[in-house]
Design a protein around this motif. Sequence first.
Motif, PDB file in Angstrom:
ATOM      1  N   UNK A 205     -16.896 -16.205   1.106  1.00 25.30           N
ATOM      2  CA  UNK A 205     -15.962 -17.285   0.786  1.00 25.30           C
ATOM      3  C   UNK A 205     -15.953 -18.393   1.836  1.00 25.30           C
ATOM      4  N   UNK A 206     -16.723 -18.209   2.915  1.00 29.84           N
ATOM      5  CA  UNK A 206     -16.780 -19.170   4.015  1.00 29.84           C
ATOM      6  C   UNK A 206     -15.377 -19.502   4.530  1.00 29.84           C
ATOM      7  N   UNK A 207     -14.615 -18.449   4.856  1.00 29.40           N
ATOM      8  CA  UNK A 207     -13.255 -18.630   5.349  1.00 29.40           C
ATOM      9  C   UNK A 207     -12.944 -17.581   6.406  1.00 29.40           C
ATOM     10  N   UNK A 208     -11.949 -17.889   7.230  1.00 27.16           N
ATOM     11  CA  UNK A 208     -11.476 -16.938   8.232  1.00 27.16           C
ATOM     12  C   UNK A 208     -10.418 -16.039   7.603  1.00 27.16           C
ATOM     13  N   UNK A 209     -10.463 -14.768   7.944  1.00 28.47           N
ATOM     14  CA  UNK A 209      -9.535 -13.788   7.385  1.00 28.47           C
ATOM     15  C   UNK A 209      -9.046 -12.865   8.492  1.00 28.47           C
ATOM     16  N   UNK A 210      -8.024 -12.086   8.167  1.00 28.90           N
ATOM     17  CA  UNK A 210      -7.499 -11.071   9.076  1.00 28.90           C
ATOM     18  C   UNK A 210      -7.888  -9.703   8.528  1.00 28.90           C
ATOM     19  N   UNK A 211      -8.584  -8.921   9.326  1.00 29.81           N
ATOM     20  CA  UNK A 211      -9.074  -7.616   8.893  1.00 29.81           C
ATOM     21  C   UNK A 211      -8.281  -6.522   9.604  1.00 29.81           C
ATOM     22  N   UNK A 212      -7.510  -5.772   8.837  1.00 31.58           N
ATOM     23  CA  UNK A 212      -6.706  -4.676   9.371  1.00 31.58           C
ATOM     24  C   UNK A 212      -7.446  -3.365   9.144  1.00 31.58           C
ATOM     25  N   UNK A 213      -7.669  -2.616  10.230  1.00 35.66           N
ATOM     26  CA  UNK A 213      -8.395  -1.355  10.145  1.00 35.66           C
ATOM     27  C   UNK A 213      -7.447  -0.230  10.553  1.00 35.66           C
ATOM     28  N   UNK A 214      -7.107   0.611   9.619  1.00 37.49           N
ATOM     29  CA  UNK A 214      -6.136   1.666   9.861  1.00 37.49           C
ATOM     30  C   UNK A 214      -6.803   2.860  10.540  1.00 37.49           C
ATOM     31  N   UNK A 215      -6.017   3.624  11.294  1.00 41.63           N
ATOM     32  CA  UNK A 215      -6.547   4.851  11.875  1.00 41.63           C
ATOM     33  C   UNK A 215      -6.954   5.791  10.741  1.00 41.63           C
ATOM     34  N   UNK A 216      -7.900   6.655  11.036  1.00 42.56           N
ATOM     35  CA  UNK A 216      -8.400   7.554   9.990  1.00 42.56           C
ATOM     36  C   UNK A 216      -7.299   8.491   9.489  1.00 42.56           C
ATOM     37  N   UNK A 217      -6.436   8.962  10.394  1.00 44.54           N
ATOM     38  CA  UNK A 217      -5.374   9.888   9.991  1.00 44.54           C
ATOM     39  C   UNK A 217      -4.420   9.265   8.981  1.00 44.54           C
ATOM     40  N   UNK A 218      -4.132   7.980   9.138  1.00 47.59           N
ATOM     41  CA  UNK A 218      -3.155   7.324   8.263  1.00 47.59           C
ATOM     42  C   UNK A 218      -3.792   6.666   7.046  1.00 47.59           C
ATOM     43  N   UNK A 219      -5.100   6.610   6.998  1.00 43.88           N
ATOM     44  CA  UNK A 219      -5.766   5.886   5.913  1.00 43.88           C
ATOM     45  C   UNK A 219      -5.511   6.519   4.552  1.00 43.88           C
ATOM     46  N   UNK A 220      -5.357   7.846   4.500  1.00 42.37           N
ATOM     47  CA  UNK A 220      -5.118   8.501   3.218  1.00 42.37           C
ATOM     48  C   UNK A 220      -3.648   8.568   2.866  1.00 42.37           C
ATOM     49  N   UNK A 221      -2.772   8.653   3.889  1.00 49.93           N
ATOM     50  CA  UNK A 221      -1.343   8.852   3.620  1.00 49.93           C
ATOM     51  C   UNK A 221      -0.561   7.553   3.488  1.00 49.93           C
ATOM     52  N   UNK A 222      -1.093   6.458   3.993  1.00 47.56           N
ATOM     53  CA  UNK A 222      -0.348   5.200   3.997  1.00 47.56           C
ATOM     54  C   UNK A 222      -0.083   4.697   2.577  1.00 47.56           C
ATOM     55  N   UNK A 223       1.105   4.162   2.378  1.00 44.45           N
ATOM     56  CA  UNK A 223       1.479   3.572   1.092  1.00 44.45           C
ATOM     57  C   UNK A 223       1.241   2.071   1.051  1.00 44.45           C
ATOM     58  N   UNK A 224       0.633   1.532   2.105  1.00 40.96           N
ATOM     59  CA  UNK A 224       0.523   0.075   2.196  1.00 40.96           C
ATOM     60  C   UNK A 224      -0.258  -0.515   1.029  1.00 40.96           C
ATOM     61  N   UNK A 225      -1.433   0.046   0.725  1.00 38.24           N
ATOM     62  CA  UNK A 225      -2.231  -0.514  -0.367  1.00 38.24           C
ATOM     63  C   UNK A 225      -1.527  -0.366  -1.714  1.00 38.24           C
ATOM     64  N   UNK A 226      -0.966   0.805  -2.073  1.00 37.40           N
ATOM     65  CA  UNK A 226      -0.205   0.881  -3.333  1.00 37.40           C
ATOM     66  C   UNK A 226       0.967  -0.087  -3.380  1.00 37.40           C
ATOM     67  N   UNK A 227       1.648  -0.274  -2.251  1.00 41.91           N
ATOM     68  CA  UNK A 227       2.769  -1.218  -2.221  1.00 41.91           C
ATOM     69  C   UNK A 227       2.288  -2.639  -2.503  1.00 41.91           C
ATOM     70  N   UNK A 228       1.203  -3.027  -1.860  1.00 30.94           N
ATOM     71  CA  UNK A 228       0.663  -4.371  -2.073  1.00 30.94           C
ATOM     72  C   UNK A 228       0.195  -4.561  -3.508  1.00 30.94           C
ATOM     73  N   UNK A 229      -0.421  -3.539  -4.066  1.00 29.34           N
ATOM     74  CA  UNK A 229      -0.870  -3.620  -5.459  1.00 29.34           C
ATOM     75  C   UNK A 229       0.312  -3.722  -6.415  1.00 29.34           C
TER      76      UNK A 229
ATOM     77  N   UNK B  55       5.104   1.415   5.871  1.00 29.06           N
ATOM     78  CA  UNK B  55       6.223   2.356   5.785  1.00 29.06           C
ATOM     79  C   UNK B  55       6.972   2.223   4.463  1.00 29.06           C
ATOM     80  N   UNK B  56       6.519   1.333   3.596  1.00 30.95           N
ATOM     81  CA  UNK B  56       7.248   1.070   2.358  1.00 30.95           C
ATOM     82  C   UNK B  56       7.202   2.237   1.382  1.00 30.95           C
ATOM     83  N   UNK B  57       8.163   2.241   0.481  1.00 33.91           N
ATOM     84  CA  UNK B  57       8.217   3.269  -0.556  1.00 33.91           C
ATOM     85  C   UNK B  57       8.811   2.653  -1.811  1.00 33.91           C
ATOM     86  N   UNK B  58       8.552   3.296  -2.948  1.00 37.54           N
ATOM     87  CA  UNK B  58       9.131   2.820  -4.200  1.00 37.54           C
ATOM     88  C   UNK B  58      10.577   3.297  -4.282  1.00 37.54           C
ATOM     89  N   UNK B  59      11.469   2.409  -4.704  1.00 36.39           N
ATOM     90  CA  UNK B  59      12.899   2.685  -4.615  1.00 36.39           C
ATOM     91  C   UNK B  59      13.344   3.884  -5.437  1.00 36.39           C
TER      92      UNK B  59
END
Length: 396
Positions: free
Chosen positions: A63-87, A246-250
């Motif tokens: 895309x020829x643009x600057x972005x922010x790349x967040x790399x999660x620790x391996x331990x939290x990559x499977x348990x984190x709700x961040x991606x489902x929350x964003x989706x 840390x988000x969760x569905x209400x």
Amino acid sequence: MEDSPCDYPSDIVYTQEPLSGYRFGGYLPVHLGDTFKDGRYTIHHKLGWGGYSTLWLAHDIQQNRWVSLKIKTADTSQSSQELPNLQQLEKLAAPHGLGSRYICHLLDAFIHYGPNGIHQCLVFEMIGPTVDRIISDYRELSDSLDPQTILKLSKQLLKAVEFAHAAGVGQLDISGRNIVFGGKSLSYVSESIIFAVFGSPEHEPVTRLDGTPLHKGFPPSLIKPVNWEDWLEEFHEDIRILDLGEGFFQEEVAPSLVQPGPARVPELIFTETSDYRADLWRTGCMLFFFVFGTYPFQSEVEDEVLVAEMVDLLGDLPEEWQPAWDEMQETFEEGMDFQGDEILDLEGLFNKEIGEPDLAPLVPVIRGLLGFLPSERITASEALDLLGDDEEDQFA
């Protein structure tokens, strides 16, 4: 892999993510110039780090643009709700656009395999410094943001909370470190302009004291993040909430939430339970920070001191909490004063320290958000109504 076998040549090593975090299940070792997703993203600088991730400035060649790349620790990559929350938020945002809702816009997500495990990588729009950093810098100069900027930031934060709660997402981890200014003005600039603003990356090699090679799970050096000294866009950029890990569905039972120090909500102290309305309390604390340049409550450790600060500013606790509070007060030294010689309520504090008429509408909003009982707190929509928000982007 421990910290101890490695040499610490400078303070950079002491102020970055701990080397002990570079273990199996921990951080991904990242080098300047590394590429991700088949060469699409190239690392150019470090934006920051936290207990569960590192954040990098990357260039998206596609895309020829600057972005922010967040790399999660391996331990939290499977348990984190961040991606489902964003989706979940993206579903509600369409066709309006998530970026316009003051929550950091997710551009891409992928998995990366590294020596310390499998890491979830989230690509966000370009971001600027944290609100904490900018307002603290102003305070060090005995200055503050102008009233109209403070009102703008306050409305944007309330709209982000309103939007997330309408989407059924709670626990936004609202803090000055997780609210950032956007980086729209820098998204498509040249590399020379980026480094004129960010400065060249500073890094310090990591070596073992015995001279033997580092384990492949260690980075060859630790990199100092952007210092933002030449960033001057706080009056033009909107804010973004950055971290929804840390988000969760209400409708779900709220997980055990990490709320360190002054961020602890009162119901967690007295009932050991909390829900999405903790966001409202913490939004009130952030609006206080926007106005006063400091947080309303300061205690990092003792619940007794923290509650005393709350009572001094907000008045009496709910009746059902009073017996527990009476018992807690027995640990205090007689006559101890946590607020100095003069104790002021919120309005009195505003009149004494600020007195800016344009900011006066924020006082009842902050007070309404800082209700001791979650049921007493005004919603983000009600707060926006009090501020006279008339934009047609509210959510039912």
